[in-house]
Design an enzyme around this catalytic site. Structure first.
Site, PDB file in Angstrom:
ATOM      1  N   ASP A   1     -10.518  -3.359   0.914  1.00  0.00           N
ATOM      2  CA  ASP A   1     -11.697  -2.475   1.352  1.00  0.00           C
ATOM      3  C   ASP A   1     -12.919  -3.467   1.249  1.00  0.00           C
ATOM      4  OD1 ASP A   1     -13.089   0.395   1.973  1.00  0.00           O
ATOM      5  OD2 ASP A   1     -14.128  -0.818   0.511  1.00  0.00           O
TER       6      ASP A   1
ATOM      7  N   GLY B   1     -23.057   0.645  30.768  1.00  0.00           N
ATOM      8  CA  GLY B   1     -21.846   1.284  30.991  1.00  0.00           C
ATOM      9  C   GLY B   1     -20.683   0.448  31.245  1.00  0.00           C
TER      10      GLY B   1
ATOM     11  N   THR C   1     -11.492  -2.251   6.251  1.00  0.00           N
ATOM     12  CA  THR C   1     -10.855  -1.615   5.036  1.00  0.00           C
ATOM     13  C   THR C   1      -9.437  -2.402   4.820  1.00  0.00           C
ATOM     14  OG1 THR C   1     -10.304  -0.001   6.215  1.00  0.00           O
ATOM     15  CG2 THR C   1     -12.341   0.407   5.155  1.00  0.00           C
TER      16      THR C   1
ATOM     17  N   ARG D   1     -28.094 -10.097  34.610  1.00  0.00           N
ATOM     18  CA  ARG D   1     -28.355  -8.835  34.977  1.00  0.00           C
ATOM     19  C   ARG D   1     -29.792  -8.755  35.030  1.00  0.00           C
ATOM     20  NH1 ARG D   1     -26.113  -3.921  36.832  1.00  0.00           N
ATOM     21  NH2 ARG D   1     -27.075  -2.264  35.542  1.00  0.00           N
TER      22      ARG D   1
ATOM     23  N   SER E   1      -6.480   0.498  -2.373  1.00  0.00           N
ATOM     24  CA  SER E   1      -7.350  -0.567  -3.202  1.00  0.00           C
ATOM     25  C   SER E   1      -6.908  -0.952  -4.551  1.00  0.00           C
ATOM     26  CB  SER E   1      -8.854  -0.520  -3.107  1.00  0.00           C
ATOM     27  OG  SER E   1      -9.178  -0.556  -1.725  1.00  0.00           O
TER      28      SER E   1
ATOM     29  N   GLU F   1      -6.595  -5.461   3.989  1.00  0.00           N
ATOM     30  CA  GLU F   1      -6.615  -6.782   3.200  1.00  0.00           C
ATOM     31  C   GLU F   1      -7.763  -6.755   2.198  1.00  0.00           C
ATOM     32  OE1 GLU F   1      -4.605  -9.352   3.072  1.00  0.00           O
ATOM     33  OE2 GLU F   1      -3.085  -8.104   4.465  1.00  0.00           O
TER      34      GLU F   1
ATOM     35  N   THR G   1       0.811  -1.273   0.091  1.00  0.00           N
ATOM     36  CA  THR G   1       0.036  -0.065   0.062  1.00  0.00           C
ATOM     37  C   THR G   1       0.917   1.327   0.014  1.00  0.00           C
ATOM     38  OG1 THR G   1      -1.828  -1.237   1.093  1.00  0.00           O
ATOM     39  CG2 THR G   1      -1.802   1.390   1.335  1.00  0.00           C
TER      40      THR G   1
END
Lengths: 724, 724
Positions: B471, B446, B467, B356, B189, B469, B183
């Site tokens: 996009d 939270g 994105t 929960r 790409s 290897e 790249t």
């Protein structure tokens, strides 16, 4: 329906169909730029060129509190108030603590407080300024929100004269940093069920604050881990062995000199978080901690020396919601800060997408600008439309907030409208900010992942906005409750005949008031030919009808399904409600989307004189943007419109084509539309949005052009002759 | 269509309708648990109790490389290989560098290399083990991927015997850490358009590596900022003034002793990123850097001493794609790692959601478990279904990869299938992981935002998977290209009559092979009554038909729209393509979803004997899960099915009801379904998923129970008498 092979759905038939629709849409859009000039009649010479008056629009977007916003942006542009990426937890916390002191020095944080203690009684301006701090560092925004917007505001709104005098000055000056101790490890959204108790001891004239079990530890509190010297603690008020529900107490927690916890107070650091690490969130617990009786913030409920409880609000439920309602400003400011973050994200991604080139699509040498790809438009331009809608909606929310809190219009209805509006808009804008930051990040590829380009940092910080100050889904459920109660008030004992009559009656009165359930007459429209139908879709009243009808129908359906609940046991009624929970929330979301659409439309058509300076060219662009937002909502919910017979398959297909073509129309204006947000390089601070990409592209293209001209560019390898 | 007031859409009529449909769905689901036992005939006594055999399913999910996976999980459970939250950039980088050495010591990273240099020639096992490292720290996974999966694999697959002998041993031992320099700042790409040149100098017998402008700097390279001593650099190979396109070169970049850049090499640190900060990403540039001719990795293209270029692949385009194709393993492993991350996310959120409690819905005292709320089910259970689908699909991808790379089945078709499958699945699974991590984070409130609960850290790290290897959108476009070429090969000069005939011919052969375009006969079905139609929806062949039909129709429509392109100028053809880019990508996405669905279905019905040990109870649960996935896809694209006349409004409504009810059926099994993922506390490492929440809930409930029993619980304030 019988499923047969339908030749009108064959590829070739569909293709022609699409072409017809696409042509119709293009001419409709052409026509939209030929709106009559304000003063004269339309003629072919009256073509309005779509063009954004950036300066005017920028001022318009700044809204009522333009000066405060500009001042806060100036502060946000100061490097000493900005975030430094890569700091450790401790460094970042220390920096933000120091920045809070700078805010005090600059007098930026006291607007909401009463004049009696040196404030300005300016509620809307206070929030407007606070929101803009998100540009410097969301940690700074939220930490100052904790100190003045929650801790200080609780003393202000839940306390009385004594508390204002006794506590506010030191809170305002930051002499006493404090925590807002409401949430517990065991209870977040369901505040009424918190476990901490404050039991009045008549003999000593003191409240005894106590944490009965681990789940009742206060948790996630900003200022609790390090800085907090005091806290407003929410606890079940018990006196004479009666629990009067949740009340707020002013509680010293640390020795101001040593920084040690006071006797009986303990706590823990929440440690590293997904973002907002400039804030020292932590836990607190209390072991029989005694505080003076007067430390009860007693505006809505008081305990006399002899332990007698009194309150101006008789119903414990209403009293509770009234107290919580005074804290609505948290939601208001998150809504505004989220809109600001979405604006920054789009400024970055659109600037980059307008400069970055990739792949030679239509030429041998020149690469295409990303934003000229349809997909890139589809990824960013609808989000730009939503951001405008959210921005105008926020301005309405802030105005409503200011009216209520200034006392100019603070009837019960006004307060309820404000709370509904905040509960409706905050979920949409916080989720929208996250989606926009993420789409912008991906649209910028690897560059988007670098901290220097800010998208990842903002996204990490804003992540929690979706669940704090009210979990988004819980807030939408509150909105649904309002819609259902509006509905049932109207149709209490109505059968379907009454309902139908009501609908017809409403036809005469389409005025929209408040933030409650809308109603609209079900018009019986002939949707006729494609061309006609296409035009109708873009019509504001058609959009209003489609969006309103959906909300009304959904609420009506859910109300009908829930009606048996009144005759059921508590358990069965809860089960029935649960069986329709998703629908309920979906109805609330639809309503919130409608509120955004209405805000955008009012901003375009507003009678308040605000739009008088709007150039026709700007109006064309903004109308396209509003249409993209409105039709985008219809497209998102297209299945509903089809299933419920509100759109024919053919019209439904036109919706998608329409939003695509609208995006293409808006595309040349996107840079102006983000410029109007008014954020300069000192706010955006992303190296890919500085023009650096354009410079690189120019350098590369110049290099190849020169090499080609000089004949030094190596020839490409010849393709082998095609074998037969 | 004429829009009239249709009383069947009135709330009350709809409500009854829904009730009828809901009843039909419930009895259909009851019936699904009464499947005949394998050996006998169905009778009422043959009721199969839905029940997940966790141990069996766990083994089944581990797949072909179960032992390797278990070994890698054991490694991932070692604290010294795990991430420490809150480290600084430098600390985290140093830690991960050290961890790579531990991997070497444990012999975990050499499986893919040839036996001749000490490897095991085990390609599938190598990836399986590599994927599981994501549990320890995604930075460790990706940094080892850079070293051995990209840098080393490029030498292995693009180099020849000389390079293997000369370079692989030091790469395998980590004596030479290296970067994979493909790249550039200006080109991600579109690799074919990179600017770096490697010009052959005949007189010296050397290549001269050069970076002609800023946009051609190599960028985002792991190992480039600090550790890299060498790099595989991709550059335009120029010899005798002809550009033969992109080739790879082995290039020393730093002095191994001093760590200084070698003469002519320069670089920059990419600095802090949104995640993966254990990796030292950076930039590299070259100023006339000379390397020996033999450093060209010459498997697919070579330059003789005299500068003559030769290649076994005549077409430059095909040669380029063949070279890139050897690097498909990056995509394969990201697919698998994303599935693993989604599994961990759901293990955390479902465990917490099962413990929960919040809000007392149906009782005065007991709060509800989150997962008993419909909305919570809707948020998490469909994601569980998708995770299972993605997991089974990944196993198929990995198997295909192993077949091709082992040489057992590596025809051109096989390679093309592998590349298409990887390009289809990687976008879906990486996005799915991000969405699941985010939904899990929000579902945990939270607590989900605390680093100690891991969701935010994993999400931050995996963000870039969408994105890099390739996009995701670009990959989907590759898939679409394959679908369109499959389509045009079949229908090259076909008119609609031929198309119809073809469709009928296909009816006899529904076998699915490879990863290309599916076809299915358009069956003319009578959808009859609601009850009947409801049953049909859950039928696997109906799901297959709905999903396949959509892909086929979309591809056919796009192909028809693009057909004129062959007669247009390059520019106009590009414009035509661009006008349909969104549709093209949407068709590819639909295809990828179908591949996932097929994988899930094969895992259920597989003839390979793999499913022979599946208990009937497990089969019932997994079938529900598969149906939820399949019908969830139909629901997601409901507007398409309605617009295209594939589903009537009534059937379409049943889809949503169905997925809701399926979620409710699966709900009691979700804990087992995440247990089957096989991740222990040493892998999950989230404090909210340790049972701590359950302990807190129990403590709180015990406290109140005891207080009530002892009569010490303060009475609630009496509600005021209702006024009339």
């Amino acid at each position: 329906m019988t499923h047969t092979v339908d030749t009108t759905n064959s590829p070739s038939a569909r293709r022609e169909d699409d072409a017809v629709q696409a042509d119709a849409i293009e001419s409709e859009l052409d026509a939209s730029a030929r709106i009559p000039k304000r003063s004269g009649r339309a003629s072919t010479s009256d073509v309005v060129v779509a063009r954004t008056d950036v300066e005017w629009l920028g001022q318009y977007l700044l809204g009522t509190w333009a000066d405060v916003r500009l001042g806060a942006r100036e502060l946000s542009a100061r490097p000493d108030l900005q975030r430094i990426d890569g700091q450790t937890l401790d460094e970042h916390r220390a920096r933000v603590s120091g920045q809070l002191k700078l805010l005090v020095e600059h007098g930026q944080v006291h607007r909401a407080f009463p004049e009696s203690v040196g404030g300005a009684d300016d509620h809307g301006g206070n929030i407007a300024g606070f929101e803009e701090l998100v540009l410097a560092d969301p940690s700074l925004q939220i930490k100052s929100g904790v100190q003045w917007g929650l801790f200080g505001a609780a003393v202000l709104h839940l306390g009385t004269e004594y508390h204002h005098k006794a506590f506010l000055p030191a809170i305002m000056s930051l002499e006493v940093p404090g925590a807002f101790a409401m949430t517990e490890t065991g209870h977040g959204s369901d505040v009424a069920a918190i476990g901490t108790t404050a039991t009045y001891d008549e003999s000593a004239g003191e409240f005894v604050l106590h944490t009965p079990f681990r789940g009742a530890w206060k948790d996630y509190l900003g200022n609790a881990a390090v800085d907090g010297i005091a806290a407003v603690v929410f606890a079940q008020l018990v006196t004479k062995n009666v629990n009067h529900g949740v009340h707020a107490f002013y509680v010293p927690i640390r020795d101001a000199v040593t920084g040690e916890f006071l006797p009986g107070v303990g706590g823990e650091d929440d440690g590293l978080k997904g973002g907002l690490n400039g804030i020292d969130n932590g836990r607190l617990h209390f072991d029989q901690v005694r505080i003076p009786r007067l430390n009860l913030l007693n505006r809505y409920g008081d305990v006399a020396e002899d332990g007698t409880y009194s309150s101006s609000i008789e119903s414990p439920g209403r009293r509770f919601f009234t107290m919580l309602g005074t804290l609505v400003q948290g939601r208001v400011s998150l809504d505004g800060a989220s809109v600001a973050a979405a604006k920054v994200a789009l400024t970055i991604a659109i600037t980059y997408g307008n400069e970055r080139r990739q792949f030679t699509a239509g030429s041998d040498t020149d690469e295409e600008v990303l934003l000229d790809y349809q997909l890139h438009q589809k990824r960013l331009i609808p989000k730009l439309a939503t951001t405008y809608a959210a921005s105008f909606a926020h301005e309405q929310l802030l105005t409503k907030f200011d009216e209520v809190f200034s006392g100019r219009a603070d009837s019960d209805d006004d307060r309820q409208d404000l709370e509904t509006l905040a509960a409706a808009l905050k979920p949409l804008s916080t989720w929208h900010a996250l989606e926009t930051l993420q789409e912008a990040r991906e649209a910028c590829g690897g560059a988007g992942f670098l901290a220097e380009n800010r998208l990842v940092g903002l996204r990490a910080d804003l992540d929690i906005y979706a669940t704090f100050e009210g979990d988004n889904h819980v807030l939408l459920q509150l909105v649904a409750k309002r819609l259902l109660s509006d509905y049932s008030r109207r149709f209490a004992k109505a059968d379907f005949g009454v309902l139908a009559r009501y609908v017809v009656e409403q036809a005469a009165d389409k005025t929209v008031n408040g933030s409650g359930l809308r109603s609209l007459a079900q018009t019986v429209a002939d949707f006729g030919s494609t061309a006609r139908s296409v035009g109708q879709l873009r019509d504001a009243s058609a959009q209003r009808q489609l969006l309103t009808d959906r909300v009304e129908t959904m609420v009506g359906e859910v109300a009908a399904k829930l009606r048996p609940a009144s005759k059921l046991s508590q358990k069965d009624a809860a089960d029935l409600f649960n069986l329709h929970q998703s629908e309920i929330i979906e109805a609330a979301r639809a309503h919130a989307e409608l509120l955004q659409w209405e805000a955008f439309t009012e901003a375009l058509e507003g009678s308040a004189g605000l739009t008088s300076g709007m150039h026709d060219g700007t109006r064309v662009v903004l109308t396209w943007l509003r249409d993209l937002f409105g039709l985008g909502l219809v497209e998102k919910h297209l299945a509903w419109y089809l299933m419920n017979g509100r759109l024919s398959p053919k019209r439904a297909q036109a919706v998608g084509l329409y939003t695509e073509r609208l995006s293409a129309r808006i595309r040349p204006h996107v840079q102006d539309l983000v410029r109007a947000f008014g954020y300069g390089p000192e706010h955006v601070r992303a190296s890919i949005a500085t023009g650096a990409e354009k410079a690189r592209q120019t350098e590369a293209r110049d290099y190849y052009r020169a090499a080609r001209a000089a004949g030094t560019l190596p020839a490409p390898e010849k393709k082998p002759a095609r074998k037969r």
